[in-house]
Write an enzyme that holds these catalytic residues in place. Structure first.
Site, PDB file in Angstrom:
ATOM      1  CG  HIS A 166      23.633 -77.310 -20.827  1.00 43.08           C
ATOM      2  ND1 HIS A 166      23.905 -78.985 -20.948  1.00 43.08           N
ATOM      3  CD2 HIS A 166      23.514 -76.616 -20.136  1.00 43.08           C
ATOM      4  CE1 HIS A 166      23.838 -79.202 -19.240  1.00 43.08           C
ATOM      5  NE2 HIS A 166      24.422 -77.958 -18.733  1.00 43.08           N
ATOM      6  CD  GLU A 269      26.810 -77.521 -21.163  1.00 47.89           C
ATOM      7  OE1 GLU A 269      26.878 -76.626 -20.931  1.00 47.89           O
ATOM      8  OE2 GLU A 269      27.126 -78.424 -20.110  1.00 47.89           O
TER       9      GLU A 269
HETATM   10  O1  TA6 Z   1      27.043 -76.418 -17.881  1.00 45.73           O
HETATM   11  C1  TA6 Z   1      27.533 -76.961 -16.842  1.00 45.73           C
HETATM   12  C2  TA6 Z   1      26.728 -76.901 -15.764  1.00 45.73           C
HETATM   13  O2  TA6 Z   1      25.980 -75.170 -16.216  1.00 45.73           O
HETATM   14  C3  TA6 Z   1      27.049 -77.200 -14.464  1.00 45.73           C
HETATM   15  O3  TA6 Z   1      27.912 -76.179 -14.125  1.00 45.73           O
HETATM   16  C4  TA6 Z   1      26.059 -78.028 -13.936  1.00 45.73           C
HETATM   17  O4  TA6 Z   1      25.508 -77.361 -12.644  1.00 45.73           O
HETATM   18  C5  TA6 Z   1      25.177 -77.887 -15.702  1.00 45.73           C
HETATM   19  O5  TA6 Z   1      25.654 -77.298 -16.043  1.00 45.73           O
HETATM   20  C6  TA6 Z   1      23.599 -78.284 -15.490  1.00 45.73           C
HETATM   21  O6  TA6 Z   1      22.996 -77.339 -14.703  1.00 45.73           O
HETATM   22  P1  TA6 Z   1      20.653 -77.684 -14.083  1.00 45.73           P
HETATM   23  O7  TA6 Z   1      20.813 -76.075 -13.585  1.00 45.73           O
HETATM   24  O8  TA6 Z   1      20.441 -78.276 -15.597  1.00 45.73           O
HETATM   25  O9  TA6 Z   1      21.245 -78.526 -12.899  1.00 45.73           O
END
Ligand code: TA6
Length: 297
Positions: A166, A269
């Site tokens: 990510h 990502e």
């Molecule tokens: O990859 C995008 C995502 O799934 C978003 O929907 C967002 O909420 C983000 O990741 C961050 O997630 P986290 O659990 O690190 O706050």
């Protein structure tokens, strides 16, 4: 293991050493002629990548929470063995179980010519179908930063494995950012009930964006507004690319980024998520690579 023990067992003098970090726990610091990188043992989390002759390429929130129960905001979180919310278990952690865990150092390695240094970290978990899985992340620093996540299924039944690296990139200002390479692909728009939509042209940002590009095995290129172009290449191991910027309200809800922090970051990502999740047969191995390289542009 303590930082001293890690250095005794795994340091590569002049190329890789371990230091204590305010983020909690030991961090491996890699340095080669190609640049420097840092990897926290907590979450096998790449915190920083600074290619030689460039500034920092990754965003790390200055307001990230420092306690062990929260994942680090920024760098490269490992989302494993599921991506986003757990499909059935309410209350299970977002993006899987390994972001807040200390991983073990399995090995460190130096190329004979000193051109690259690498660290492999390992952990384990239970897949969505209940099978025991092991996982390792190898981070190799040369002119590029290469991260390879490898999962093995030790159980008796197939595992569907949604997973992602990510990556948070540091950008000059989100309104100057363009992401190329995903035009012509369809995406699921998380902000519109996962409606499937076609991408026309480069991706630009003037609001919250949270999209899963499907069947997108081609490299994505981040034009970060610093006159740098970063290529994110999965070497054909990934079918989905997720693009995310939380914009104003979501940033405030996150609680671990400064109010204006969304202007300085974008996530691109590398993964196999949603319809692209891989099925891992008993005894099988799945690999996911994100290879980052940078050029002036
Ligand atoms: O990859 C995008 C995502 O799934 C978003 O929907 C967002 O909420 C983000 O990741 C961050 O997630 P986290 O659990 O690190 O706050």
């Amino acid at each position: 293991m303590t930082v001293d023990e890690l250095n005794d067992c795994f340091a590569l003098p002049g190329f890789l050493s371990f230091v204590e970090s305010p983020l909690g726990g030991p961090v491996a610091r890699l340095a080669t002629a190609g640049g420097m990188a840092e990897v926290a043992l907590k979450g096998a989390h790449v915190l920083a990548w600074q290619p030689a002759d460039f500034g920092p390429a990754l965003y790390l929130s200055p307001a990230t929470r420092l306690d062990d129960s929260h994942p680090i905001r920024g760098g490269v979180p490992v989302c494993w063995p599921w991506f986003a919310t757990h499909p059935t278990a309410a209350g299970a952690p977002n993006h899987g179980t390994v972001r807040t865990r200390p991983w073990r150092v399995a090995r460190t390695q130096l190329a004979p010519d000193g051109g690259s240094a690498a660290i492999t970290l390992s952990s384990d978990g239970t897949g969505l179908a209940g099978n025991p899985l092991t996982v390792s992340l190898t981070v190799t620093l040369s002119k590029r930063l290469m991260m390879t996540l490898e999962t093995q299924n030790h159980g008796a039944t197939p595992e569907t494995l949604p997973q992602a690296l990510h990556t948070y990139f540091s950008v000059s200002d989100i309104s100057n950012v363009r992401i190329e390479g995903l035009e012509g692909h369809d995406y699921l728009d998380k902000l519109d009930n996962y409606a499937r939509k076609p991408q026309a042209g480069a991706i630009t940002f003037d609001r919250e964006v949270d999209r899963i590009y499907l069947g997108a095995a081609t490299p994505a290129i981040v034009d970060d507004g610093f006159r740098r172009r970063i290529t994110v290449d999965s070497l054909a191991t990934s079918r989905s690319t997720v693009v995310w910027n939380p914009w104003i309200e979501k940033t405030l809800r996150l609680g671990d980024m400064p109010a204006g922090g969304y202007r300085s970051m974008v996530c691109v990502e590398t993964g196999n998520v949603a319809d692209d999740a891989v099925v891992l047969l008993p005894g099988g191995t799945a690999r996911l690579t994100a290879s980052l390289s940078i050029a002036r542009g």
